[in-house]
Design an enzyme around this catalytic site. Structure first.
Site, mmCIF file in Angstrom:
data_model
loop_
_atom_site.group_PDB
_atom_site.id
_atom_site.type_symbol
_atom_site.label_atom_id
_atom_site.label_comp_id
_atom_site.label_asym_id
_atom_site.label_seq_id
_atom_site.Cartn_x
_atom_site.Cartn_y
_atom_site.Cartn_z
ATOM 1 N N HIS A 350 0.848 -1.180 0.000
ATOM 2 C CA HIS A 350 0.000 0.000 0.000
ATOM 3 C C HIS A 350 0.886 1.233 0.000
ATOM 4 O O HIS A 350 1.936 1.259 0.628
ATOM 5 C CB HIS A 350 -0.921 0.001 1.235
ATOM 6 C CG HIS A 350 -2.079 0.937 1.122
ATOM 7 N ND1 HIS A 350 -1.968 2.281 1.327
ATOM 8 C CD2 HIS A 350 -3.377 0.707 0.790
ATOM 9 C CE1 HIS A 350 -3.149 2.853 1.145
ATOM 10 N NE2 HIS A 350 -4.026 1.924 0.827
ATOM 11 N N ASP A 406 -8.367 -4.019 0.429
ATOM 12 C CA ASP A 406 -9.348 -4.192 -0.644
ATOM 13 C C ASP A 406 -9.431 -5.644 -1.087
ATOM 14 O O ASP A 406 -10.491 -6.115 -1.511
ATOM 15 C CB ASP A 406 -8.973 -3.311 -1.843
ATOM 16 C CG ASP A 406 -8.972 -1.842 -1.490
ATOM 17 O OD1 ASP A 406 -10.044 -1.220 -1.595
ATOM 18 O OD2 ASP A 406 -7.915 -1.329 -1.096
#
Length: 462
Positions: A350, A406
């Site tokens: 990320h 996600d």
């Protein structure tokens, strides 16, 4: 000659030191950046606020002589080169705070854990957009006003259904939203003939409700078209937005009541993805809306941005790659290729977090809530094996990489029986709350057109 040079150097250093002392005496605090431009030997002080300096402050620093005009100094002023905005803040905000090193996330003054445990998605939408958790009366009014807007024009339905059901969902959504605006052209400033939003808080709030409703409705319509099932366009003002989405998609029992487990899961899951500060798609929305365009048109731009494989589209690619890996053995072989830099490992890493994403623990609890429904997903074995390796392998630990939140959310949606093609649109629906919160906040400030600069490195014509 050497003596003359030494005298000149001492004189210069004395002057700089004297100027520095004068500046220090004038400073009310030490929140200043002090810099010397060695091209001109001029000394500058630049204020520091919230551990940041304003980029326009550097425009005072130019290589021109003191006799040059102010306009020339300004035109030749120092610029900040930051490809990809890796260390550039584009605005100030009170909405979302992230500490990537500690792995913390909060909306306004509330931690994500507190909101996940004690509230639902409606509460969080109200908190993000209007700055406070709603009272029971405010919650009822929110529902009624949202439901009132969740009725699409026939042209919206026709546009979405004109696509092949196998077409990428984001294209259907972008087209459906465009049709929604076209059916309500009075909400478009250029059509109306004047600015509508920058000086009218009520118009902004109307735009928030309209956009929340339009997005949720178009995503529901897209899902129904993909699945070849009837779309139910009637929104009930006594139901929450999440419940109405499930009703529109036909996720109800024989009495027409939304599936209770799905309602609970969506409410909790969408809290986790309601906002994530200045993501690419949020920034794209704000870039578009800085022209004072209407919010639905701006969110169309945001949808296109989110589709890319370096943003939300990465989850679609990860899910497809899992199908190719098939099992644990396939994972180990793939990881070896990743470590040899033959390919990328989708769904890992990320841009912000340098530790475990704080949302992961809550996503795991939702997966446990679904139990066998998640475990029946053959791709879960692949995901959990990747998760195990990423958490224990020195290659990933050194790089401080972890599974993307996600990716976990996709298994929650799969556990509820949804088609993978709608996973990313669901995440985008949840994110409309945060995007519109940032828009509403920006509309309360003086308008500022986003117009980045560039540094020209080509040949200049004579």
């Amino acid at each position: 000659m050497v003596v003359s040079f030494i005298v000149s150097l001492i004189s210069l250093l004395h002057g700089l030191f004297y100027q520095l002392l004068k500046t220090l005496c004038r400073l009310p605090s030490f929140q200043k950046l002090w810099t010397i431009d060695l091209r001109t030997f001029r000394f500058y002080t630049i204020p520091i606020e919230h551990n940041a300096v304003r980029a326009t402050s550097f425009q005072r620093i130019s290589p021109l002589g003191i006799t040059a005009s102010y306009q020339d100094h300004f035109a030749k002023g120092l610029m900040v080169l930051d490809p990809g905005f890796r260390n550039t803040a584009v605005r100030e905000s009170q909405i979302t705070y992230i500490d990537g090193n500690r792995g913390t996330l909060q909306y306004r003054q509330y931690s994500i854990g507190y909101l996940f445990t004690h509230h639902d998605y409606e509460d969080v939408v109200h908190l993000l957009v209007w700055g406070k958790l709603p009272t029971p009366d405010q919650k009822l009014k929110f529902r009624a006003r949202l439901a009132e807007q969740m009725v699409p024009d026939k042209s919206v339905i026709s546009v979405v259904q004109a696509f092949s059901p196998d077409a990428p969902a984001f294209l259907m959504i972008a087209a459906g939203l465009s049709a929604w605006v076209a059916a309500n052209p009075e909400t478009v400033p250029t059509y109306a003939g004047h600015s509508l939003y920058d000086s009218d808080p009520q118009a902004v709030d109307s735009g928030v409700y309209r956009t929340l409703a339009a997005f949720a409705t178009v995503v529901s319509l897209t899902y129904c078209h993909q699945q070849g099932i009837p779309f139910v366009p009637n929104a009930d003002p006594t139901l929450s937005g999440v419940e109405n989405v499930l009703v529109m998609m036909g996720r109800v029992d024989r009495y027409g009541i939304p599936d209770k487990q799905a309602v609970y899961i969506f409410n909790k899951l969408w809290i986790l993805f309601a906002d994530h500060e200045m993501t690419n798609s949020t920034a794209t929305f704000l870039n578009s809306s800085s022209t004072l365009s209407d919010p639905i048109s701006s969110i169309v731009a945001s949808v296109a941005s989110a589709n890319g494989p370096l943003h939300a589209g990465a989850i679609d690619l990860a899910y497809k790659s899992f199908k190719q890996l098939k099992n644990k053995q396939g994972v180990r072989s793939h990881i070896a290729d990743v470590q040899q830099k033959k390919c990328r490992l989708m769904g890992v890493g990320h841009r912000v977090y340098r530790t475990v994403d704080p949302r992961i623990q809550y996503l795991r609890s939702l997966m446990e809530e679904l139990g066998p429904k998640v475990e029946e997903n053959p791709l879960l074995e692949v995901a959990l094996e990747i998760d195990k390796i990423v958490r224990t392998d020195e290659y990933f630990l050194k790089r401080r990489l972890s599974i993307n939140a996600d990716l976990y959310s996709s298994f929650v949606y799969a556990g509820l029986g949804f088609d993978p093609r709608i996973f990313t649109p669901f995440a985008m629906t949840a994110r409309t709350a945060g995007v519109l919160a940032h828009w509403r906040e920006s509309m309360s400030q003086p308008p500022e057109l986003w117009r980045p600069r560039q540094i020209y490195t080509g040949m200049v014509a004579a």
